[in-house]
Design an enzyme around this catalytic site. Structure first.
Site, PDB file in Angstrom:
ATOM      1  N   ASP A   1     -12.551  -8.899 -37.294  1.00  0.00           N
ATOM      2  CA  ASP A   1     -12.911  -9.580 -36.046  1.00  0.00           C
ATOM      3  C   ASP A   1     -12.895 -11.064 -36.365  1.00  0.00           C
ATOM      4  O   ASP A   1     -13.746 -11.551 -37.120  1.00  0.00           O
ATOM      5  CB  ASP A   1     -14.301  -9.117 -35.583  1.00  0.00           C
ATOM      6  CG  ASP A   1     -14.758  -9.870 -34.332  1.00  0.00           C
ATOM      7  OD1 ASP A   1     -14.064 -10.815 -33.899  1.00  0.00           O
ATOM      8  OD2 ASP A   1     -15.824  -9.515 -33.801  1.00  0.00           O
TER       9      ASP A   1
ATOM     10  N   THR B   1       8.090  -9.137  -7.378  1.00  0.00           N
ATOM     11  CA  THR B   1       9.249 -10.036  -7.432  1.00  0.00           C
ATOM     12  C   THR B   1       8.873 -11.492  -7.135  1.00  0.00           C
ATOM     13  O   THR B   1       9.374 -12.412  -7.793  1.00  0.00           O
ATOM     14  CB  THR B   1      10.312  -9.599  -6.387  1.00  0.00           C
ATOM     15  OG1 THR B   1      10.352  -8.187  -6.371  1.00  0.00           O
ATOM     16  CG2 THR B   1      11.669 -10.151  -6.713  1.00  0.00           C
TER      17      THR B   1
ATOM     18  N   LYS C   1      -6.810 -22.936 -26.192  1.00  0.00           N
ATOM     19  CA  LYS C   1      -5.528 -23.217 -26.848  1.00  0.00           C
ATOM     20  C   LYS C   1      -5.330 -24.720 -27.069  1.00  0.00           C
ATOM     21  O   LYS C   1      -4.705 -25.140 -28.036  1.00  0.00           O
ATOM     22  CB  LYS C   1      -4.381 -22.624 -26.027  1.00  0.00           C
ATOM     23  CG  LYS C   1      -4.371 -21.095 -25.970  1.00  0.00           C
ATOM     24  CD  LYS C   1      -4.176 -20.463 -27.341  1.00  0.00           C
ATOM     25  CE  LYS C   1      -3.854 -18.982 -27.258  1.00  0.00           C
ATOM     26  NZ  LYS C   1      -3.695 -18.345 -28.588  1.00  0.00           N
TER      27      LYS C   1
ATOM     28  N   ASP D   1      -7.004  -6.913 -37.681  1.00  0.00           N
ATOM     29  CA  ASP D   1      -7.195  -6.667 -36.246  1.00  0.00           C
ATOM     30  C   ASP D   1      -8.515  -5.923 -36.041  1.00  0.00           C
ATOM     31  O   ASP D   1      -9.044  -5.317 -36.983  1.00  0.00           O
ATOM     32  CB  ASP D   1      -6.048  -5.829 -35.666  1.00  0.00           C
ATOM     33  CG  ASP D   1      -5.821  -6.087 -34.174  1.00  0.00           C
ATOM     34  OD1 ASP D   1      -4.801  -6.699 -33.819  1.00  0.00           O
ATOM     35  OD2 ASP D   1      -6.691  -5.680 -33.359  1.00  0.00           O
TER      36      ASP D   1
ATOM     37  N   ASN E   1      -3.050 -15.446 -35.045  1.00  0.00           N
ATOM     38  CA  ASN E   1      -2.348 -14.955 -33.859  1.00  0.00           C
ATOM     39  C   ASN E   1      -3.277 -14.265 -32.857  1.00  0.00           C
ATOM     40  O   ASN E   1      -2.999 -14.250 -31.667  1.00  0.00           O
ATOM     41  CB  ASN E   1      -1.245 -13.983 -34.330  1.00  0.00           C
ATOM     42  CG  ASN E   1      -0.677 -13.148 -33.215  1.00  0.00           C
ATOM     43  OD1 ASN E   1       0.079 -13.634 -32.364  1.00  0.00           O
ATOM     44  ND2 ASN E   1      -1.050 -11.870 -33.178  1.00  0.00           N
TER      45      ASN E   1
ATOM     46  N   TYR F   1      -8.793 -20.031 -21.156  1.00  0.00           N
ATOM     47  CA  TYR F   1      -7.674 -19.792 -22.079  1.00  0.00           C
ATOM     48  C   TYR F   1      -7.007 -21.113 -22.460  1.00  0.00           C
ATOM     49  O   TYR F   1      -6.768 -21.398 -23.646  1.00  0.00           O
ATOM     50  CB  TYR F   1      -6.678 -18.840 -21.414  1.00  0.00           C
ATOM     51  CG  TYR F   1      -5.471 -18.488 -22.258  1.00  0.00           C
ATOM     52  CD1 TYR F   1      -5.590 -17.612 -23.338  1.00  0.00           C
ATOM     53  CD2 TYR F   1      -4.216 -19.013 -21.976  1.00  0.00           C
ATOM     54  CE1 TYR F   1      -4.477 -17.274 -24.109  1.00  0.00           C
ATOM     55  CE2 TYR F   1      -3.102 -18.684 -22.732  1.00  0.00           C
ATOM     56  CZ  TYR F   1      -3.248 -17.807 -23.800  1.00  0.00           C
ATOM     57  OH  TYR F   1      -2.146 -17.478 -24.556  1.00  0.00           O
TER      58      TYR F   1
ATOM     59  N   THR G   1       7.219  -8.880 -22.798  1.00  0.00           N
ATOM     60  CA  THR G   1       6.567  -7.685 -23.361  1.00  0.00           C
ATOM     61  C   THR G   1       6.270  -6.732 -22.208  1.00  0.00           C
ATOM     62  O   THR G   1       6.300  -7.136 -21.040  1.00  0.00           O
ATOM     63  CB  THR G   1       5.235  -8.068 -24.024  1.00  0.00           C
ATOM     64  OG1 THR G   1       4.399  -8.659 -23.010  1.00  0.00           O
ATOM     65  CG2 THR G   1       5.420  -9.033 -25.175  1.00  0.00           C
TER      66      THR G   1
HETATM   67  N1  LIG Z   1       2.274 -12.476 -24.653  1.00  0.00           N
HETATM   68  C1  LIG Z   1       2.561 -13.688 -24.157  1.00  0.00           C
HETATM   69  O1  LIG Z   1       3.272 -13.819 -23.156  1.00  0.00           O
HETATM   70  C2  LIG Z   1       2.028 -14.903 -24.866  1.00  0.00           C
HETATM   71  C3  LIG Z   1       2.412 -16.179 -24.421  1.00  0.00           C
HETATM   72  C4  LIG Z   1       1.929 -17.308 -25.083  1.00  0.00           C
HETATM   73  C5  LIG Z   1       1.080 -17.163 -26.162  1.00  0.00           C
HETATM   74  N2  LIG Z   1       0.723 -15.918 -26.572  1.00  0.00           N
HETATM   75  C6  LIG Z   1      -0.179 -15.834 -27.717  1.00  0.00           C
HETATM   76  O2  LIG Z   1       0.373 -14.936 -28.654  1.00  0.00           O
HETATM   77  C7  LIG Z   1      -0.671 -14.314 -29.403  1.00  0.00           C
HETATM   78  C8  LIG Z   1      -0.497 -12.813 -29.416  1.00  0.00           C
HETATM   79  O3  LIG Z   1      -0.486 -12.342 -28.087  1.00  0.00           O
HETATM   80  P1  LIG Z   1       0.017 -10.860 -27.701  1.00  0.00           P
HETATM   81  O4  LIG Z   1       0.831 -10.997 -26.463  1.00  0.00           O
HETATM   82  O5  LIG Z   1       0.604 -10.175 -28.890  1.00  0.00           O
HETATM   83  O6  LIG Z   1      -1.377 -10.202 -27.282  1.00  0.00           O
HETATM   84  P2  LIG Z   1      -1.885  -8.695 -27.481  1.00  0.00           P
HETATM   85  O7  LIG Z   1      -3.026  -8.549 -26.538  1.00  0.00           O
HETATM   86  O8  LIG Z   1      -0.748  -7.727 -27.410  1.00  0.00           O
HETATM   87  O9  LIG Z   1      -2.433  -8.706 -28.980  1.00  0.00           O
HETATM   88  C9  LIG Z   1      -3.605  -9.364 -29.345  1.00  0.00           C
HETATM   89  C10 LIG Z   1      -4.185  -8.638 -30.551  1.00  0.00           C
HETATM   90  O10 LIG Z   1      -5.357  -9.346 -30.937  1.00  0.00           O
HETATM   91  C11 LIG Z   1      -6.339  -8.378 -31.234  1.00  0.00           C
HETATM   92  N3  LIG Z   1      -7.665  -8.976 -31.095  1.00  0.00           N
HETATM   93  C12 LIG Z   1      -8.369  -9.220 -29.976  1.00  0.00           C
HETATM   94  N4  LIG Z   1      -9.560  -9.743 -30.279  1.00  0.00           N
HETATM   95  C13 LIG Z   1      -9.607  -9.828 -31.632  1.00  0.00           C
HETATM   96  C14 LIG Z   1     -10.588 -10.282 -32.554  1.00  0.00           C
HETATM   97  N5  LIG Z   1     -11.782 -10.740 -32.128  1.00  0.00           N
HETATM   98  N6  LIG Z   1     -10.296 -10.237 -33.864  1.00  0.00           N
HETATM   99  C15 LIG Z   1      -9.100  -9.769 -34.291  1.00  0.00           C
HETATM  100  N7  LIG Z   1      -8.151  -9.301 -33.474  1.00  0.00           N
HETATM  101  C16 LIG Z   1      -8.407  -9.346 -32.154  1.00  0.00           C
HETATM  102  C17 LIG Z   1      -6.116  -7.237 -30.266  1.00  0.00           C
HETATM  103  O11 LIG Z   1      -6.704  -6.026 -30.741  1.00  0.00           O
HETATM  104  C18 LIG Z   1      -4.593  -7.184 -30.232  1.00  0.00           C
HETATM  105  O12 LIG Z   1      -4.095  -6.311 -31.212  1.00  0.00           O
HETATM  106  C19 LIG Z   1      -1.976 -14.810 -28.758  1.00  0.00           C
HETATM  107  O13 LIG Z   1      -2.484 -15.884 -29.493  1.00  0.00           O
HETATM  108  C20 LIG Z   1      -1.537 -15.266 -27.381  1.00  0.00           C
HETATM  109  O14 LIG Z   1      -2.414 -16.231 -26.842  1.00  0.00           O
HETATM  110  C21 LIG Z   1       1.171 -14.786 -25.961  1.00  0.00           C
END
Ligand SMILES: NC(=O)c1ccc[n+]([C@@H]2O[C@H](COP(=O)([O-])OP(=O)(O)OC[C@H]3O[C@@H](n4cnc5c(N)ncnc54)[C@H](O)[C@@H]3O)[C@@H](O)[C@H]2O)c1
Length: 251
Positions: free
Chosen positions: A62, A201, A160, A39, A89, A156, A191
């Site tokens: 990164d 709402t 994806k 991360d 992820n 976005y 979350t």
């Molecule tokens: N949360 C949702 O509702 C949801 C829905 C569909 C898909 N997703 C996907 O799930 C995955 C995780 O999402 P999340 O909700 O845990 O998001 P989050 O924002 O809580 O976590 C993302 C993490 O990625 C890290 N990050 C950002 N840029 C980075 C980089 N350049 N290099 C390394 N790390 C980096 C951030 O520091 C963070 O810890 C993502 O791919 C997101 O698109 C999430």
């Protein structure tokens, strides 16, 4: 939850300090894996490594920076002698920014992290997998990568959608290397961030109207799909885009 499904596996999870990433890492450890936590958020990543114990190592990664991937692979080689699983992820999310209002530099940044990151990850991991006799990549995508186009941010969604095809390309071109690659497509996950985003709402009702199940995913429900795809239980499954979306994509 059953333990041991990932016994002996050496995994790298990117974005491990985030909501879903931390839950993936915790479940992987519980199921017997050793996990490299990648991360850009060092403080939260190191805290997570302390919380999860000595089967985890934090690495500042990164995903958009090629040298950082080389360092991560070196750490996996030195600490564990190789790598078996890569979970791409890490990603940036965004509320809808219409195309005409999107700053081109922001568009590029989104692509570099959400799509370029998994590309660089595969580029770094493939030779390591091949040397070790095979490996698994799980790309964390979104329903935005396959549909629901009217309510998604263009940048976005396109990042994806590219990840969906990257998954298929890797699956098709590296199966003979013993490499499997699949993507997981969650709808909104319950979350604190999602709860804050949909605190109103009416906004919540609108979003839920696009989900046949009528609720957001629990984090564990998304993690369960990732564990399945990372484990030997899915040994003959590759190139699949697995929705974890309460039916959103069939609506
Ligand atoms: N949360 C949702 O509702 C949801 C829905 C569909 C898909 N997703 C996907 O799930 C995955 C995780 O999402 P999340 O909700 O845990 O998001 P989050 O924002 O809580 O976590 C993302 C993490 O990625 C890290 N990050 C950002 N840029 C980075 C980089 N350049 N290099 C390394 N790390 C980096 C951030 O520091 C963070 O810890 C993502 O791919 C997101 O698109 C999430």
């Amino acid at each position: 939850m059953p333990n041991g499904r990932l016994e002996g596996k050496r995994a790298l999870v990117t974005g491990a300090a985030g909501g879903l990433g931390a839950a993936i890492a915790a479940r992987f450890v519980a199921d017997g894996a050793r996990v490299l936590l990648g991360d850009v958020d060092r403080a939260r990543g190191e805290q997570l490594a302390r919380d999860l114990g000595d089967r985890t190592v934090f690495v500042t990664l990164d995903v958009a920076a090629p040298p950082a991937w080389n360092k991560a692979m070196e750490i996996a080689a030195t600490a564990w002698g190789g790598l078996d699983v890569l979970v791409n992820n890490a990603a940036l999310a965004s509320p809808i920014v219409p195309i005409e209002q999107r700053d081109p530099a922001d568009w590029d940044r989104m692509m570099a992290i959400n799509l370029g990151g998994p590309f660089l990850g595969a580029r770094a991991a493939l030779p390591v997998f091949r040397a070790g006799g095979g490996g698994v990549i799980v790309n964390v995508s979104s329903v935005a990568g396959l549909g629901q186009s009217g309510i998604m941010d263009p940048a976005y969604a396109c990042s994806k959608a590219g990840l969906t095809m990257l998954t298929r390309i890797i699956a098709a071109q590296h199966a003979r290397d013993g490499v499997r690659c699949n993507s997981v497509h969650p709808g909104p996950i319950d979350t604190p961030l999602a709860r804050a985003t949909y605190a109103d709402t009416e906004t919540l009702a609108q979003r839920l109207s696009r989900i046949p199940a009528g609720r957001f995913a629990q984090v564990e429900e998304v993690v369960a799909a990732i564990v399945y795809l990372a484990s030997e239980e899915s040994a003959y499954v590759t190139g699949v885009a697995l929705g974890v979306d309460g039916g959103a994509l069939v609506q």
